[in-house]
Design an enzyme around this catalytic site. Structure first.
Site, PDB file in Angstrom:
ATOM      1  N   SER A  17       0.712  -1.193   0.160  1.00 19.70           N
ATOM      2  CA  SER A  17      -0.010  -0.168  -0.017  1.00 19.70           C
ATOM      3  C   SER A  17       1.056   1.356  -0.044  1.00 19.70           C
ATOM      4  O   SER A  17       1.929   1.345   0.454  1.00 19.70           O
ATOM      5  CB  SER A  17      -0.915  -0.005   1.208  1.00 19.70           C
ATOM      6  OG  SER A  17       0.041   0.235   2.344  1.00 19.70           O
ATOM      7  N   LYS A  18       0.349   2.371  -0.652  1.00 22.38           N
ATOM      8  CA  LYS A  18       1.033   3.372  -0.646  1.00 22.38           C
ATOM      9  C   LYS A  18       1.343   4.302   0.567  1.00 22.38           C
ATOM     10  O   LYS A  18       2.362   5.189   0.566  1.00 22.38           O
ATOM     11  CB  LYS A  18       0.404   4.506  -1.673  1.00 22.38           C
ATOM     12  CG  LYS A  18      -0.996   5.153  -1.546  1.00 22.38           C
ATOM     13  CD  LYS A  18      -1.378   6.095  -2.531  1.00 22.38           C
ATOM     14  CE  LYS A  18      -2.885   6.448  -2.007  1.00 22.38           C
ATOM     15  NZ  LYS A  18      -3.366   7.061  -2.977  1.00 22.38           N
ATOM     16  N   ARG A  19       0.884   3.925   1.763  1.00 21.18           N
ATOM     17  CA  ARG A  19       1.039   4.272   2.890  1.00 21.18           C
ATOM     18  C   ARG A  19       2.365   3.881   3.535  1.00 21.18           C
ATOM     19  O   ARG A  19       2.931   4.308   4.257  1.00 21.18           O
ATOM     20  CB  ARG A  19      -0.139   3.951   3.860  1.00 21.18           C
ATOM     21  CG  ARG A  19      -1.390   4.804   3.694  1.00 21.18           C
ATOM     22  CD  ARG A  19      -2.542   4.923   4.900  1.00 21.18           C
ATOM     23  NE  ARG A  19      -3.517   5.381   4.440  1.00 21.18           N
ATOM     24  CZ  ARG A  19      -3.699   6.631   3.933  1.00 21.18           C
ATOM     25  NH1 ARG A  19      -2.815   7.556   4.091  1.00 21.18           N
ATOM     26  NH2 ARG A  19      -4.972   7.115   3.496  1.00 21.18           N
ATOM     27  N   LYS A  20       2.663   2.613   3.117  1.00 20.37           N
ATOM     28  CA  LYS A  20       3.996   1.945   3.661  1.00 20.37           C
ATOM     29  C   LYS A  20       5.106   2.019   2.658  1.00 20.37           C
ATOM     30  O   LYS A  20       6.244   1.683   3.102  1.00 20.37           O
ATOM     31  CB  LYS A  20       3.509   0.631   4.141  1.00 20.37           C
ATOM     32  CG  LYS A  20       2.473   0.502   5.244  1.00 20.37           C
ATOM     33  CD  LYS A  20       2.471  -0.655   5.781  1.00 20.37           C
ATOM     34  CE  LYS A  20       1.474  -0.388   6.989  1.00 20.37           C
ATOM     35  NZ  LYS A  20       0.707  -1.589   7.487  1.00 20.37           N
ATOM     36  N   ASN A  21       4.723   1.974   1.231  1.00 22.57           N
ATOM     37  CA  ASN A  21       5.771   1.649   0.461  1.00 22.57           C
ATOM     38  C   ASN A  21       5.353   2.593  -0.874  1.00 22.57           C
ATOM     39  O   ASN A  21       4.289   3.016  -1.012  1.00 22.57           O
ATOM     40  CB  ASN A  21       5.369   0.563  -0.165  1.00 22.57           C
ATOM     41  CG  ASN A  21       6.866  -0.382   0.056  1.00 22.57           C
ATOM     42  OD1 ASN A  21       7.913  -0.013  -0.194  1.00 22.57           O
ATOM     43  ND2 ASN A  21       6.664  -1.731   0.499  1.00 22.57           N
TER      44      ASN A  21
END
Ligand code: GLU
Length: 494
Positions: free
Chosen positions: A252-256
């Site tokens: 997910s873009k929140r983590k990567n």
């Protein structure tokens, strides 16, 4: 039989590495069998889709060298390859299902559906449509439609029993029909849902193998039933394992970083990214990790895909990119650098910002370092400010990040507008509000004009830098996030 595979991205937001990964495997399989690989744009969600996103999908896949044989830009014998241009085809097919008694018109309001779902949830049941409109006669339906009543088309599904199907990799899978909803096939706006469009298109485009993400397994029963209703043979299906964050959650873009353009802008080599994605759920028979797409295609076998959760690991990707850099001739390396950023096109965006601020040409590099390379690393001390404390920095950056996440492209004036509005909401001077943003974006408190810099960096790098600054500031805990979400919602509805 000619093998035909496809990738079918929805043009929403940034082109995702997951799309490249699915494209890569579909393309490799088709090419390994002497078949065709098709790009289809699934843009039936008119509220979310955009033609800029579509362009960016084309550009990203091309950058990666993942070319296709038929698609919206190339055309082909089964066009259009853009679903929004196939509305009549879906409508006609939905009508056939209604005429044959496999689907029905439903007039239930969103309010009623909410109540039904709530009651089912309270009773601990699976939430699904309760069949309220199944029994309406053709005459009643005709009258209500003529009256202009809003309606959708839903498919019928068996009330009992088990749906059995076979996945090429996973073997036999069983899902009880009770868990399957009477899926909407045509929405109130006349657009088909994914479920109708995917079945109709895969059939009409003569797709033989569907290699898609494992998140679609639960939709399989609906799709299988639609094939039966239409009397069509179903393509073989294979659900590929989802890419994961290092903590094994769904990438997910929140983590990567997840956007393909991020990797391009950050200067990873395209060959390395494609090679890296080929290692997700796959290994060469001799276990070598560095290989070209030609080699991948020549060794490709569906049976070699492993179902374990492949972790997308930036460090490994950087290592691989380094291997590619070192494997180049100096001449090739020079061309890569030029193609990446040191070219006229990119410099022509930067030059208007630096010309006025330059006396000697040697002053250029320090001015543009953060536009070409990574910005300087931040520390908590970097954020020392006489009016803003750590919490306020976090709040400003989180709110602006949410604003920026709504965008696929930035314009300078619009960014100023957004920042003015938020300065106002938070009771801050715009200069103060911009302080943490300056730092997050450029790593400095003084830099070239901020909004022009953001436009040049683009959405992906900007967001990544803000996310990184948020983590330097201690990150946003779940509790804090909830609070900020509430506050954000109140302000943004003003
Ligand atoms: N539009 C779907 C997606 O973006 C396609 C899924 C499929 O391959 O059927 O995930």
């Amino acid at each position: 039989m000619t093998v035909r595979t496809r990738v079918a991205p929805s043009p929403t937001g940034d082109p995702h590495v997951g799309t490249a990964y699915i494209a890569l495997f579909n393309r490799a399989f088709a090419r390994s069998q002497g078949g065709q690989f098709i790009l289809r744009i699934e843009d039936t969600d008119q509220k979310r889709g955009s033609s800029e996103s579509e362009q960016r999908i084309f550009e990203s896949l091309k950058w990666l060298g993942l070319d296709w044989d038929e698609g919206p830009d190339l055309g082909g014998p089964f066009g259009s390859y853009r679903q929004s241009e196939r509305k009549d085809i879906y409508f006609e097919h939905a009508q056939k299902l209604v005429d044959a008694g496999h689907a029905f018109t439903c007039f239930c309001s969103p309010g009623r559906l909410d109540e039904v779902r709530k009651a089912q949830r309270d009773a601990g049941e699976t939430t699904r449509y309760d069949g309220h409109c199944v029994g309406l006669s053709a005459e009643q339906v005709g009258l209500r439609i003529a009256d202009g009543e809003s309606h959708v088309t839903r498919m019928k599904v068996p009330a009992t029993g088990v749906c059995k199907f076979t996945d090429i990799l996973r073997g036999e899978i069983e899902i009880p029909w009770q868990q399957i909803d009477m899926q909407v096939l045509v929405k109130a706006d006349g657009m088909p849902t994914y479920h109708l469009a995917v079945v109709v298109d895969d059939h009409l485009m003569e797709i033989t193998h569907v290699l898609r993400g494992e998140e679609w397994i639960n939709s399989f029963p609906k799709h299988q039933l639609l094939y039966q209703y239409f009397g069509w043979e179903m393509p073989l299906h294979c659900h590929l394992p989802l890419l994961r964050n290092p903590d094994k959650s769904k990438l997910s873009k929140r983590k990567n970083p997840t956007s393909i353009s991020y990797f391009q802008r950050a200067g990873y080599l395209a060959e390395a990214l494609v090679n890296y994605l080929s290692l997700m759920g796959w290994s060469m028979p001799d276990e070598r990790e560095i290989f070209s797409q030609e080699e991948f295609i020549s060794e490709f076998k569906l049976e070699r895909i492993s179902l374990g959760a492949p972790v997308f690991d930036l460090e490994k990707l950087s290592w691989l990119s380094g291997q590619y850099v070192r494997g180049m001739s100096e001449d090739e390396f020079m061309s890569s650098i030029q193609k990446w950023a040191l070219n006229r096109e990119n410099l022509s965006r930067i030059v208007p910002l630096i010309q006025e601020r330059t006396e000697k040409l040697s002053e250029i590099i320090p001015q543009v370092d953060y536009l070409l390379g990574d910005r300087a690393p931040l520390s908590l001390e970097s954020f020392q400010h006489k009016k803003l404390d750590q919490d306020m920095h976090l709040k400003i950056l989180q709110f602006l990040l949410w604003e920026f996440e709504k965008k696929v492209q930035f314009e300078s004036e619009e960014l100023l507008e957004i920042c003015k509005i938020w300065a106002d909401h938070l009771g801050l001077k715009i200069r103060d509000l911009l302080f943490p943003l300056f730092l997050a974006v450029s790593g400095k408190t003084v830099s070239l004009p901020l909004f022009d810099s953001i436009v040049i960096l683009g959405v992906d790098l900007t967001r990544m830098r803000i996310r990184d600054a948020l983590s330097v500031l201690g990150g946003v805990s779940k509790k804090k996030l909830k609070r900020l979400e509430k506050e954000y919602a109140v302000f943004s509805s003003v």
